[in-house]
Design an enzyme around this catalytic site. Sequence first.
Site, mmCIF file in Angstrom:
data_model
loop_
_atom_site.group_PDB
_atom_site.id
_atom_site.type_symbol
_atom_site.label_atom_id
_atom_site.label_comp_id
_atom_site.label_asym_id
_atom_site.label_seq_id
_atom_site.Cartn_x
_atom_site.Cartn_y
_atom_site.Cartn_z
ATOM 1 N N ASP A 72 0.853 -1.181 0.000
ATOM 2 C CA ASP A 72 0.000 0.000 0.000
ATOM 3 C C ASP A 72 0.891 1.232 0.000
ATOM 4 O O ASP A 72 1.856 1.320 0.769
ATOM 5 C CB ASP A 72 -0.898 -0.010 1.244
ATOM 6 C CG ASP A 72 -1.774 1.221 1.326
ATOM 7 O OD1 ASP A 72 -2.855 1.195 0.714
ATOM 8 O OD2 ASP A 72 -1.361 2.203 1.972
ATOM 9 N N ASN A 92 -1.904 13.211 -3.634
ATOM 10 C CA ASN A 92 -2.904 13.761 -4.560
ATOM 11 C C ASN A 92 -3.314 15.173 -4.163
ATOM 12 O O ASN A 92 -3.451 16.063 -5.008
ATOM 13 C CB ASN A 92 -4.142 12.861 -4.596
ATOM 14 C CG ASN A 92 -3.974 11.674 -5.527
ATOM 15 O OD1 ASN A 92 -3.234 11.732 -6.506
ATOM 16 N ND2 ASN A 92 -4.662 10.581 -5.231
ATOM 17 N N ASP A 142 -1.148 9.729 -10.261
ATOM 18 C CA ASP A 142 -1.143 8.668 -11.276
ATOM 19 C C ASP A 142 0.287 8.329 -11.689
ATOM 20 O O ASP A 142 0.629 7.157 -11.899
ATOM 21 C CB ASP A 142 -1.930 9.105 -12.512
ATOM 22 C CG ASP A 142 -3.427 9.126 -12.266
ATOM 23 O OD1 ASP A 142 -3.866 8.559 -11.247
ATOM 24 O OD2 ASP A 142 -4.157 9.699 -13.088
ATOM 25 N N ASP A 191 -4.495 2.373 -4.516
ATOM 26 C CA ASP A 191 -3.041 2.499 -4.359
ATOM 27 C C ASP A 191 -2.442 1.224 -3.759
ATOM 28 O O ASP A 191 -1.368 1.257 -3.163
ATOM 29 C CB ASP A 191 -2.705 3.711 -3.485
ATOM 30 C CG ASP A 191 -3.322 3.613 -2.098
ATOM 31 O OD1 ASP A 191 -4.284 2.841 -1.930
ATOM 32 O OD2 ASP A 191 -2.853 4.299 -1.178
#
Length: 214
Positions: A98, A106, A115, A141
């Site tokens: 993770d 973000n 991304d 993620d």
Amino acid sequence: MKYRGRLIAMSITLFVHTAYIIIYYFRVGRVDIMDLLVYPLFAAVAYWAGYQYDKAVYYSEKDALTNLYNRRFVLASFDRIGAVASRTNSQLFILLMDCDNFKDINDAYNHQTGDRVLQRISHILQLSTRKVDIVSRWGGDEFLILGQYKDASGVEVLVNRIQKEIRALSDELGFRVSLSIGCAVYNEREHKDLSSLIKAADEHMYSSKLSKKN
């Protein structure tokens, strides 16, 4: 992306058209020039149709953003990988990973940067593993590696290699990127299926993440 659909579509189309020309020749005694001129057209149409099939198969197995295998492919492949491991006297392992604080990346930069981080992590995982291992984007993620080993130290080496490359990625991007990694090794007494193996890896991953916060 595999070429199977394109090869089959073109082979069948050109075979059928060639058979038609041969039959027509034996009936009439000549070959119509138009039948020869449409070969490229038929080949192009067959290639396009085969490409649509290949693309559909590809995206049914792959994640569009990272180009890794998707969850569906992993679930469908577990029994096959397990059979291979049994034949080679190897053991299955799962690494569940993770990306720590991905939402913060973000929010602080933008979703395009997020991304890009996922794509770079995916590239690192692909380069760090063997071709026989399955590397997938498990969701959001989260990433998953399903592999086999004969020496337990091999998994530790793999984890260390991934973490080293992730640290290098942080230096390159100029902000912190890290992974919490949970590992689980398949054992028939403890794990009856893939779900129980993933659950064990998830618990170890959560412990790793919690230790970082503490």
